[in-house]
Design a protein around this motif. Structure first.
Motif, PDB file in Angstrom:
ATOM      1  N   PRO A 144       1.241  -1.355  -0.100  1.00 36.77           N
ATOM      2  CA  PRO A 144       0.036   0.570   0.394  1.00 36.77           C
ATOM      3  C   PRO A 144       0.467   1.238   0.131  1.00 36.77           C
ATOM      4  CG  PRO A 144       0.203  -0.831   1.959  1.00 36.77           C
ATOM      5  CD  PRO A 144       0.090  -1.649   1.348  1.00 36.77           C
ATOM      6  N   HIS A 145       0.375   1.960  -0.245  1.00 38.94           N
ATOM      7  CA  HIS A 145       0.993   4.192  -0.177  1.00 38.94           C
ATOM      8  C   HIS A 145       1.117   4.208   0.875  1.00 38.94           C
ATOM      9  CE1 HIS A 145       1.461   4.048  -5.061  1.00 38.94           C
ATOM     10  NE2 HIS A 145      -0.245   3.699  -4.834  1.00 38.94           N
ATOM     11  N   TYR A 146      -0.024   3.866   1.022  1.00 36.57           N
ATOM     12  CA  TYR A 146      -0.555   4.319   2.924  1.00 36.57           C
ATOM     13  C   TYR A 146      -0.840   3.399   4.287  1.00 36.57           C
ATOM     14  CZ  TYR A 146      -1.523   7.130   7.202  1.00 36.57           C
ATOM     15  OH  TYR A 146      -1.595   7.469   8.423  1.00 36.57           O
ATOM     16  N   THR A 147      -0.985   3.258   5.303  1.00 39.25           N
ATOM     17  CA  THR A 147      -1.269   2.199   5.593  1.00 39.25           C
ATOM     18  C   THR A 147      -1.650   2.827   7.281  1.00 39.25           C
ATOM     19  OG1 THR A 147      -2.087  -0.320   6.589  1.00 39.25           O
ATOM     20  CG2 THR A 147       0.519   0.981   6.425  1.00 39.25           C
ATOM     21  N   GLU A 148      -2.435   2.867   7.924  1.00 42.19           N
ATOM     22  CA  GLU A 148      -2.446   3.616   9.123  1.00 42.19           C
ATOM     23  C   GLU A 148      -2.288   2.379  10.293  1.00 42.19           C
ATOM     24  OE1 GLU A 148      -6.419   4.442  11.629  1.00 42.19           O
ATOM     25  OE2 GLU A 148      -5.554   6.638  11.230  1.00 42.19           O
ATOM     26  N   GLU A 149      -1.279   2.223  11.553  1.00 40.26           N
ATOM     27  CA  GLU A 149      -1.185   1.542  11.846  1.00 40.26           C
ATOM     28  C   GLU A 149      -2.182   1.228  12.801  1.00 40.26           C
ATOM     29  OE1 GLU A 149       1.578   0.878  15.784  1.00 40.26           O
ATOM     30  OE2 GLU A 149       1.871   2.318  15.272  1.00 40.26           O
ATOM     31  N   GLN A 150      -2.196  -0.080  13.115  1.00 40.24           N
ATOM     32  CA  GLN A 150      -3.413  -0.679  13.716  1.00 40.24           C
ATOM     33  C   GLN A 150      -3.320  -1.489  15.532  1.00 40.24           C
ATOM     34  OE1 GLN A 150      -7.004  -0.941  11.579  1.00 40.24           O
ATOM     35  NE2 GLN A 150      -6.053  -0.160  10.133  1.00 40.24           N
ATOM     36  N   THR A 151      -4.059  -0.990  16.446  1.00 37.88           N
ATOM     37  CA  THR A 151      -3.601  -1.743  17.714  1.00 37.88           C
ATOM     38  C   THR A 151      -4.491  -2.900  17.327  1.00 37.88           C
ATOM     39  OG1 THR A 151      -5.652  -0.869  17.641  1.00 37.88           O
ATOM     40  CG2 THR A 151      -4.831   0.846  18.565  1.00 37.88           C
ATOM     41  N   LEU A 152      -5.028  -3.481  16.498  1.00 37.35           N
ATOM     42  CA  LEU A 152      -5.297  -4.981  16.833  1.00 37.35           C
ATOM     43  C   LEU A 152      -3.821  -5.219  16.094  1.00 37.35           C
ATOM     44  CD1 LEU A 152      -7.143  -7.443  16.487  1.00 37.35           C
ATOM     45  CD2 LEU A 152      -7.439  -6.859  14.154  1.00 37.35           C
ATOM     46  N   ALA A 153      -2.715  -5.610  15.213  1.00 35.60           N
ATOM     47  CA  ALA A 153      -2.162  -5.341  14.991  1.00 35.60           C
ATOM     48  C   ALA A 153      -0.933  -6.346  16.550  1.00 35.60           C
ATOM     49  CB  ALA A 153      -0.516  -5.070  13.911  1.00 35.60           C
ATOM     50  N   GLN A 154      -1.385  -5.656  17.736  1.00 31.44           N
ATOM     51  CA  GLN A 154      -0.935  -5.335  19.178  1.00 31.44           C
ATOM     52  C   GLN A 154      -1.160  -6.914  19.873  1.00 31.44           C
ATOM     53  OE1 GLN A 154      -1.480  -1.856  21.489  1.00 31.44           O
ATOM     54  NE2 GLN A 154      -0.988  -1.198  20.386  1.00 31.44           N
ATOM     55  N   LEU A 155      -1.958  -7.491  18.636  1.00 34.10           N
ATOM     56  CA  LEU A 155      -2.115  -9.205  19.326  1.00 34.10           C
ATOM     57  C   LEU A 155      -1.807 -10.019  18.475  1.00 34.10           C
ATOM     58  CD1 LEU A 155      -5.563  -9.784  21.126  1.00 34.10           C
ATOM     59  CD2 LEU A 155      -6.344 -10.379  18.763  1.00 34.10           C
ATOM     60  N   PRO A 156      -1.322 -11.505  19.408  1.00 29.89           N
ATOM     61  CA  PRO A 156      -0.899 -12.060  18.739  1.00 29.89           C
ATOM     62  C   PRO A 156      -0.930 -12.929  18.119  1.00 29.89           C
ATOM     63  CG  PRO A 156      -0.715 -12.512  21.608  1.00 29.89           C
ATOM     64  CD  PRO A 156      -1.710 -11.430  20.848  1.00 29.89           C
ATOM     65  N   VAL A 157      -0.313 -13.049  17.012  1.00 28.49           N
ATOM     66  CA  VAL A 157      -0.348 -13.881  15.620  1.00 28.49           C
ATOM     67  C   VAL A 157      -1.605 -14.667  15.413  1.00 28.49           C
ATOM     68  CG1 VAL A 157       0.459 -14.419  13.917  1.00 28.49           C
ATOM     69  CG2 VAL A 157       1.635 -12.735  14.350  1.00 28.49           C
ATOM     70  N   GLU A 158      -1.153 -15.855  16.759  1.00 29.30           N
ATOM     71  CA  GLU A 158      -2.177 -16.829  17.162  1.00 29.30           C
ATOM     72  C   GLU A 158      -2.700 -16.670  18.697  1.00 29.30           C
ATOM     73  OE1 GLU A 158       0.331 -20.966  16.534  1.00 29.30           O
ATOM     74  OE2 GLU A 158       0.553 -20.062  13.973  1.00 29.30           O
ATOM     75  N   PRO A 159      -3.361 -17.543  19.066  1.00 32.85           N
ATOM     76  CA  PRO A 159      -4.297 -16.927  20.258  1.00 32.85           C
ATOM     77  C   PRO A 159      -3.674 -18.157  21.221  1.00 32.85           C
ATOM     78  CG  PRO A 159      -5.768 -18.387  18.605  1.00 32.85           C
ATOM     79  CD  PRO A 159      -4.455 -18.440  17.812  1.00 32.85           C
ATOM     80  N   PRO A 160      -2.827 -17.401  21.382  1.00 29.87           N
ATOM     81  CA  PRO A 160      -1.776 -18.030  23.624  1.00 29.87           C
ATOM     82  C   PRO A 160      -2.934 -18.749  24.216  1.00 29.87           C
ATOM     83  CG  PRO A 160      -2.833 -15.332  23.409  1.00 29.87           C
ATOM     84  CD  PRO A 160      -3.187 -15.919  21.701  1.00 29.87           C
ATOM     85  N   ALA A 161      -2.227 -19.376  24.844  1.00 24.45           N
ATOM     86  CA  ALA A 161      -2.297 -20.360  25.661  1.00 24.45           C
ATOM     87  C   ALA A 161      -4.196 -19.620  26.188  1.00 24.45           C
ATOM     88  CB  ALA A 161      -1.845 -21.314  26.898  1.00 24.45           C
ATOM     89  N   GLU A 162      -3.703 -18.796  26.799  1.00 23.13           N
ATOM     90  CA  GLU A 162      -5.203 -18.143  27.921  1.00 23.13           C
ATOM     91  C   GLU A 162      -5.870 -17.554  27.008  1.00 23.13           C
ATOM     92  OE1 GLU A 162      -2.011 -14.476  27.009  1.00 23.13           O
ATOM     93  OE2 GLU A 162      -1.917 -16.773  27.453  1.00 23.13           O
ATOM     94  N   ALA A 163      -6.265 -18.137  25.985  1.00 22.77           N
ATOM     95  CA  ALA A 163      -8.161 -17.560  24.928  1.00 22.77           C
ATOM     96  C   ALA A 163      -8.321 -18.793  24.779  1.00 22.77           C
ATOM     97  CB  ALA A 163      -7.338 -17.156  23.490  1.00 22.77           C
ATOM     98  N   HIS A 164      -9.596 -18.157  25.294  1.00 23.10           N
ATOM     99  CA  HIS A 164     -10.362 -18.692  25.513  1.00 23.10           C
ATOM    100  C   HIS A 164     -11.001 -19.778  23.458  1.00 23.10           C
ATOM    101  CE1 HIS A 164     -12.892 -18.088  29.258  1.00 23.10           C
ATOM    102  NE2 HIS A 164     -11.902 -18.192  29.225  1.00 23.10           N
ATOM    103  N   ALA A 165     -10.383 -20.616  23.538  1.00 24.95           N
ATOM    104  CA  ALA A 165     -11.467 -21.481  22.467  1.00 24.95           C
ATOM    105  C   ALA A 165     -12.684 -21.714  22.386  1.00 24.95           C
ATOM    106  CB  ALA A 165     -10.381 -22.834  21.588  1.00 24.95           C
ATOM    107  N   LEU A 166     -13.496 -21.622  20.919  1.00 27.26           N
ATOM    108  CA  LEU A 166     -15.187 -22.493  20.854  1.00 27.26           C
ATOM    109  C   LEU A 166     -15.032 -23.462  21.058  1.00 27.26           C
ATOM    110  CD1 LEU A 166     -16.659 -18.785  19.977  1.00 27.26           C
ATOM    111  CD2 LEU A 166     -15.838 -19.668  21.905  1.00 27.26           C
ATOM    112  N   VAL A 167     -14.349 -24.440  21.917  1.00 29.43           N
ATOM    113  CA  VAL A 167     -14.682 -25.669  21.272  1.00 29.43           C
ATOM    114  C   VAL A 167     -16.117 -26.382  21.988  1.00 29.43           C
ATOM    115  CG1 VAL A 167     -12.228 -26.574  21.631  1.00 29.43           C
ATOM    116  CG2 VAL A 167     -13.245 -26.500  23.731  1.00 29.43           C
ATOM    117  N   ALA A 168     -16.170 -27.722  21.832  1.00 30.44           N
ATOM    118  CA  ALA A 168     -17.993 -27.771  21.905  1.00 30.44           C
ATOM    119  C   ALA A 168     -18.719 -27.975  23.266  1.00 30.44           C
ATOM    120  CB  ALA A 168     -17.978 -29.522  21.924  1.00 30.44           C
TER     121      ALA A 168
END
Length: 282
Positions: free
Chosen positions: A125-149
């Motif tokens: 891109p010619h320009y992109t605003e920094e996203q606060t969401l980018a601070q979230l880990p790329v993959e869910p960490p152990a403490e994330a709630h996986a929506l399992v059965a």
């Protein structure tokens, strides 16, 4: 259950004269009704199919053409099962095509969608605003709630049976019985056989523009928050890996609220942006 449930969801069967049918499995529901993002993905798939089915030989389509923007009005909430689509190509262009879709069930209109088709951005891109969401880990960490059965949310959010979903517990205050700002962050990823198909991966990304639980839940307002209108932009073809999602609202009115989704892929690129108008749960 197949190995590619989202591809099955977005597979439409042509019936001639711009008519299509599709089958929506019960897993693609929130509670008893079909998830709004999944309905949008079915409409987008029907639009793409008609555009390619009717392409004249002198105007061949680039296989990379996908829905760039989908603007959907929700008229009724259909049940899982068979749905019908009537598709009309309004404009056929070399860069941009416009397609209308009306989705119905048993003769009752459910969704009207206007779909803009084209090839999404691929270059830097010619320009992109920094996203606060980018601070979230790329993959869910152990403490994330996986929506399992056995997760309480999975009893309502049945779409977690056809893809991988995890919730950032630091943003989903409702999971611990607390209240906070109307913002929820999560991770979503299609199953590998769906992720490997570029068109299915693009349609899945479009679906994630409506994947979050209503942000009103962080304010103690639970129940069905019906979407009235939803517009979603696919900015880039998603890279393989987890998608990071941020849903937020700035005004929770007495009757209405807006909910915005921003979706980043594993590279940190913005792949989806959406805004919907929904109703405050009763």
């Amino acid at each position: 259950m197949t190995l590619h449930p989202f591809r099955d969801l977005t597979t439409v069967t042509p019936r001639g004269a711009g008519r299509y049918t599709a089958h929506i499995d019960p897993i693609w529901t929130i509670g008893p009704k079909v998830h709004g993002g999944c309905l949008m993905a079915v409409c987008a798939a029907a639009a793409r199919s008609e555009l390619f089915e009717t392409a004249p030989p002198e105007m061949p389509l680039d296989p990379a053409v996908v829905p760039l923007a989908v603007s959907a009005s929700y008229l009724n909430a259909p049940d899982p099962g068979e749905v019908d689509a009537v598709v009309t190509v309004r404009k056929r262009g070399r860069q941009v095509s416009l397609v209308d879709v009306e989705l119905s069930q048993s003769g009752r209109p459910a969704v009207h969608a206007a779909v803009t088709m084209g090839v999404p951005d691929a270059e830097e891109p010619h320009y992109t605003e920094e996203q606060t969401l980018a601070q979230l880990p790329v993959e869910p960490p152990a403490e994330a709630h996986a929506l399992v059965a056995d997760h309480p949310m999975a009893q309502v959010v049945h779409v977690s049976q056809g893809c991988d979903l995890s919730v950032d517990t630091s943003s989903a205050h409702f999971l611990s019985g607390k209240q906070g700002e109307p913002q929820v962050r999560m991770w979503a990823r299609p199953w590998s056989a769906d992720e490997e198909d570029p068109v299915t991966a693009a349609l899945f990304a479009i679906m994630t523009g409506d994947v979050s639980a209503p942000v009103t839940m962080n304010r103690g307002m639970f129940g069905w928050a019906p979407t009235v209108q939803l517009t979603t932009y696919l900015r880039r073809q998603p890279a393989p890996g987890w998608l990071r999602v941020r849903a937020s609202s700035t005004v929770l009115g007495g009757t209405w609220f807006e909910e915005d989704h921003t979706v980043l892929d594993s590279t940190g690129a913005v792949v989806v942006q959406s805004r919907q108008l929904a109703m405050i749960p009763r």
